[in-house]
Design a protein around this motif. Sequence first.
Motif, PDB file in Angstrom:
ATOM      1  N   LEU A 165      -4.391  10.569   4.409  1.00  0.00           N
ATOM      2  CA  LEU A 165      -3.490  11.284   3.663  1.00  0.00           C
ATOM      3  C   LEU A 165      -3.507  11.203   2.188  1.00  0.00           C
ATOM      4  O   LEU A 165      -3.554  12.230   1.244  1.00  0.00           O
ATOM      5  N   LEU A 166      -3.888  10.056   1.782  1.00  0.00           N
ATOM      6  CA  LEU A 166      -4.114   9.995   0.115  1.00  0.00           C
ATOM      7  C   LEU A 166      -5.209  10.664  -0.241  1.00  0.00           C
ATOM      8  O   LEU A 166      -5.010  11.443  -1.397  1.00  0.00           O
ATOM      9  N   LEU A 167      -6.164  10.679   0.317  1.00  0.00           N
ATOM     10  CA  LEU A 167      -7.317  11.350   0.057  1.00  0.00           C
ATOM     11  C   LEU A 167      -7.210  12.855   0.032  1.00  0.00           C
ATOM     12  O   LEU A 167      -7.721  13.716  -0.961  1.00  0.00           O
ATOM     13  N   ALA A 168      -6.725  13.459   1.147  1.00  0.00           N
ATOM     14  CA  ALA A 168      -6.307  14.748   1.194  1.00  0.00           C
ATOM     15  C   ALA A 168      -5.417  15.190   0.202  1.00  0.00           C
ATOM     16  O   ALA A 168      -5.502  16.363  -0.480  1.00  0.00           O
ATOM     17  N   GLU A 169      -4.616  14.477  -0.198  1.00  0.00           N
ATOM     18  CA  GLU A 169      -3.589  14.663  -1.354  1.00  0.00           C
ATOM     19  C   GLU A 169      -4.376  14.781  -2.766  1.00  0.00           C
ATOM     20  O   GLU A 169      -3.896  15.727  -3.738  1.00  0.00           O
ATOM     21  N   GLY A 174       0.940  -1.320   0.040  1.00  0.00           N
ATOM     22  CA  GLY A 174      -0.082   0.024  -0.064  1.00  0.00           C
ATOM     23  C   GLY A 174       0.664   1.405   0.055  1.00  0.00           C
ATOM     24  O   GLY A 174       0.629   2.435  -0.627  1.00  0.00           O
ATOM     25  N   THR A 175       2.070   1.316   0.614  1.00  0.00           N
ATOM     26  CA  THR A 175       2.722   2.325   1.042  1.00  0.00           C
ATOM     27  C   THR A 175       3.579   2.564  -0.389  1.00  0.00           C
ATOM     28  O   THR A 175       3.637   3.874  -0.910  1.00  0.00           O
ATOM     29  N   ALA A 214      -3.902   1.967  -4.191  1.00  0.00           N
ATOM     30  CA  ALA A 214      -3.487   2.163  -2.950  1.00  0.00           C
ATOM     31  C   ALA A 214      -4.657   2.446  -1.929  1.00  0.00           C
ATOM     32  O   ALA A 214      -5.067   1.925  -0.985  1.00  0.00           O
ATOM     33  N   GLU A 215      -5.713   3.162  -2.790  1.00  0.00           N
ATOM     34  CA  GLU A 215      -7.119   3.627  -1.959  1.00  0.00           C
ATOM     35  C   GLU A 215      -7.638   2.157  -1.824  1.00  0.00           C
ATOM     36  O   GLU A 215      -8.212   2.111  -0.471  1.00  0.00           O
ATOM     37  N   ASN A 257      -2.859   6.498   6.593  1.00  0.00           N
ATOM     38  CA  ASN A 257      -2.739   6.339   5.176  1.00  0.00           C
ATOM     39  C   ASN A 257      -3.776   6.629   4.200  1.00  0.00           C
ATOM     40  O   ASN A 257      -3.571   7.587   3.243  1.00  0.00           O
ATOM     41  N   LEU A 258      -5.078   6.285   4.271  1.00  0.00           N
ATOM     42  CA  LEU A 258      -6.106   6.470   3.413  1.00  0.00           C
ATOM     43  C   LEU A 258      -6.471   8.070   3.567  1.00  0.00           C
ATOM     44  O   LEU A 258      -6.738   8.855   2.482  1.00  0.00           O
TER      45      LEU A 258
END
Length: 64
Positions: free
Chosen positions: A36-40, A4-5, A15-16, A33-34
């Motif tokens: 952070l990914l969504l925020a990005e 995932g990372t 990754a999501e 992690n989810l």
Amino acid sequence: MTLGTHAHHVAPIIAEDIYRQAADAGDADAMVNLGLLLAEAGRTGEAETSLSSVRRRRRQRDQG
């Protein structure tokens, strides 16, 4: 969560999916992690929901 990372940067859609599966199973690191990914990705509402889940779970854990 190594896959995932790695996928976070190479294939964010994959990754999501990986993070969601782990988060649904209760993995707090995956929830972070989810988030952070969504925020990005600019999906701040969804990111806040994921991060709120982590905060809630940690409060519950700390309260015993």
